[in-house]
Design a protein around this motif. Structure first.
Motif, PDB file in Angstrom:
ATOM      1  N   THR A  93      -4.259   4.837  -1.668  1.00  0.00           N
ATOM      2  CA  THR A  93      -4.541   5.807  -0.516  1.00  0.00           C
ATOM      3  C   THR A  93      -3.516   5.144   0.489  1.00  0.00           C
ATOM      4  OG1 THR A  93      -6.525   4.377   0.531  1.00  0.00           O
ATOM      5  CG2 THR A  93      -7.025   6.463  -0.908  1.00  0.00           C
ATOM      6  N   LEU A 109      -4.584  15.984  -2.901  1.00  0.00           N
ATOM      7  CA  LEU A 109      -4.860  14.467  -2.335  1.00  0.00           C
ATOM      8  C   LEU A 109      -5.634  13.626  -3.470  1.00  0.00           C
ATOM      9  CD1 LEU A 109      -4.902  12.059  -0.408  1.00  0.00           C
ATOM     10  CD2 LEU A 109      -7.042  12.902   0.514  1.00  0.00           C
ATOM     11  N   GLN A 143      -3.018  12.935  -6.145  1.00  0.00           N
ATOM     12  CA  GLN A 143      -2.105  11.702  -5.848  1.00  0.00           C
ATOM     13  C   GLN A 143      -2.967  10.486  -5.984  1.00  0.00           C
ATOM     14  OE1 GLN A 143      -0.500  12.045  -1.857  1.00  0.00           O
ATOM     15  NE2 GLN A 143      -0.428  14.313  -2.126  1.00  0.00           N
ATOM     16  N   VAL A 144      -4.392  10.468  -5.894  1.00  0.00           N
ATOM     17  CA  VAL A 144      -5.200   9.327  -5.851  1.00  0.00           C
ATOM     18  C   VAL A 144      -5.175   8.945  -7.435  1.00  0.00           C
ATOM     19  CG1 VAL A 144      -7.538   8.117  -5.741  1.00  0.00           C
ATOM     20  CG2 VAL A 144      -6.420   9.381  -3.558  1.00  0.00           C
ATOM     21  N   ALA A 192      -9.341   0.873  -3.537  1.00  0.00           N
ATOM     22  CA  ALA A 192      -8.858   2.089  -2.797  1.00  0.00           C
ATOM     23  C   ALA A 192      -7.655   1.923  -1.824  1.00  0.00           C
ATOM     24  CB  ALA A 192     -10.060   2.200  -1.435  1.00  0.00           C
ATOM     25  N   ASP A 193      -7.057   0.921  -1.458  1.00  0.00           N
ATOM     26  CA  ASP A 193      -6.095   0.668  -0.750  1.00  0.00           C
ATOM     27  C   ASP A 193      -4.819   0.747  -1.771  1.00  0.00           C
ATOM     28  OD1 ASP A 193      -6.962  -1.975  -1.511  1.00  0.00           O
ATOM     29  OD2 ASP A 193      -5.181  -2.783  -0.162  1.00  0.00           O
ATOM     30  N   ARG A 213       0.735  -0.968  -0.121  1.00  0.00           N
ATOM     31  CA  ARG A 213       0.188   0.032  -0.182  1.00  0.00           C
ATOM     32  C   ARG A 213       0.859   1.217   0.041  1.00  0.00           C
ATOM     33  NH1 ARG A 213      -5.031   1.030   4.413  1.00  0.00           N
ATOM     34  NH2 ARG A 213      -5.745   2.891   3.344  1.00  0.00           N
ATOM     35  N   ARG A 244      -1.701   7.678  -8.693  1.00  0.00           N
ATOM     36  CA  ARG A 244      -1.412   6.314  -8.486  1.00  0.00           C
ATOM     37  C   ARG A 244      -2.396   5.168  -8.981  1.00  0.00           C
ATOM     38  NH1 ARG A 244      -1.643   7.841  -1.816  1.00  0.00           N
ATOM     39  NH2 ARG A 244       0.539   8.755  -1.716  1.00  0.00           N
ATOM     40  N   SER A 245      -3.776   5.728  -9.280  1.00  0.00           N
ATOM     41  CA  SER A 245      -4.559   4.689  -9.944  1.00  0.00           C
ATOM     42  C   SER A 245      -4.171   4.342 -11.231  1.00  0.00           C
ATOM     43  CB  SER A 245      -6.061   5.365  -9.824  1.00  0.00           C
ATOM     44  OG  SER A 245      -6.965   4.164 -10.267  1.00  0.00           O
ATOM     45  N   SER A 292      -1.093  11.593   5.729  1.00  0.00           N
ATOM     46  CA  SER A 292      -0.608  12.833   4.990  1.00  0.00           C
ATOM     47  C   SER A 292      -1.439  14.105   5.516  1.00  0.00           C
ATOM     48  CB  SER A 292      -1.169  12.753   3.453  1.00  0.00           C
ATOM     49  OG  SER A 292      -2.517  12.460   3.250  1.00  0.00           O
ATOM     50  N   SER A 325      -2.130   4.631   4.498  1.00  0.00           N
ATOM     51  CA  SER A 325      -2.983   4.310   5.845  1.00  0.00           C
ATOM     52  C   SER A 325      -2.655   5.382   6.793  1.00  0.00           C
ATOM     53  CB  SER A 325      -2.584   2.934   6.425  1.00  0.00           C
ATOM     54  OG  SER A 325      -0.938   3.088   6.583  1.00  0.00           O
TER      55      SER A 325
END
Length: 278
Positions: free
Chosen positions: A213, A116, A119-120, A209-210, A81, A123-124, A97, A215
């Motif tokens: 994002t 944010l 970033q998501v 989702a993990d 993750r 990453r995706s 974050s 933890s």
């Protein structure tokens, strides 16, 4: 012997209390707790270290990256993750974050940062490319940034709309907003006065989702069963293994819900990768 003055007696009593409490709480109690921990929970008390060929290779309760020297994912290993702890899984900087769902507009410039949302989205997109699936998500542009407009004026009929996270000469993710042509963002221009409008697209997220994002601690050693399953085909291909054998290893390294009802089943990435190497 003459009786000592009361102020001296009070100081001597305080000193005796300090010495007794220091001995009990500063020495005896820690020694007893340490002894019990070593006797009953030896592995956990010593960091839950995991070994390979007689050498410590990590901890079962602390995540780590499986990337090369340039930070690229190593294809033969399952990926962990994302982590917001320092440069990633830094136990001296354990933290989240601290960015929330309203953090959707990037800060441009040399010292700027991604929101944010971006970033998501990034990453995706990267996970999608790595695993050979769609990395699209709602509120994300095809080029992997947050699908956000700044609309002017902030109230009333729009006269201008800017895709603030897509710097020129990028093509905006939508051509128009309420009859107004959408512009690309111009670095250095101040759009703070505009109304922020996140735009939800029609894409359905395939990447869990993990995978996109971090933890709360930034040290999570586990991933979801869904994220492990998404990576199975790539790992099997890189290792020349049957994908069903990889899926069996995923199942063998999956832990159930805590106490049978809290949380979700999870896969320990380090232990799964070591099982693959064996």
């Amino acid at each position: 012997m003459e009786r000592l003055p009361s102020w001296i007696r009070r100081h001597l009593a305080a000193l005796r209390a300090l010495l007794v409490l220091t001995l009990v709480t500063g020495a005896l109690y820690p020694l007893v707790i340490t002894g019990v921990a070593q006797a009953v929970f030896g592995g956990g008390a010593n960091g839950s270290l995991v070994q390979k060929d007689g050498k410590d290779v990590g901890s079962a309760i602390v995540g780590q990256s499986f990337t090369d020297a340039d930070g690229r994912p190593v294809g033969r290993y399952f990926q962990s993750r994302p982590s917001a702890a320092g440069d990633g899984y830094d136990m001296l900087s354990t933290a989240a974050s601290n960015l929330g769902p309203e953090d959707v507009v990037d800060t441009p410039g040399p010292e700027g940062r991604q929101s944010l949302l971006t970033q998501v989205c990034a990453r995706s997109r990267a996970v999608g490319e790595l695993e050979g699936v769609s990395g699209a998500r709602p509120y994300c542009t095809p080029d992997g940034v947050g699908a956000v407009l700044k609309v002017f004026p902030a109230a009333g009929t729009p006269t201008r709309a800017v895709s603030v996270n897509q710097a020129c000469p990028a093509v905006p993710f939508v051509a128009e907003y309420r009859g107004v042509k959408v512009e690309c963002g111009r670095p250095g221009e101040d759009y703070a006065a505009g109304r922020t409008v996140p735009v939800r697209g029609t894409a359905e997220a395939v990447v869990p989702a993990d995978a996109v994002t971090a933890s709360g601690s930034g040290l999570d050693p586990d991933i979801s069963v869904a994220y492990a399953g998404l990576q199975a085909a790539r790992v099997a291909r890189e290792r020349g293994m049957p994908v069903e054998r990889v899926r069996r290893l995923i199942a063998a390294n999956t832990t159930g819900r805590s106490l049978g009802f809290m949380g979700e089943p999870a896969v320990n990435v380090l232990e799964l990768n070591l099982a693959l190497d064996r």
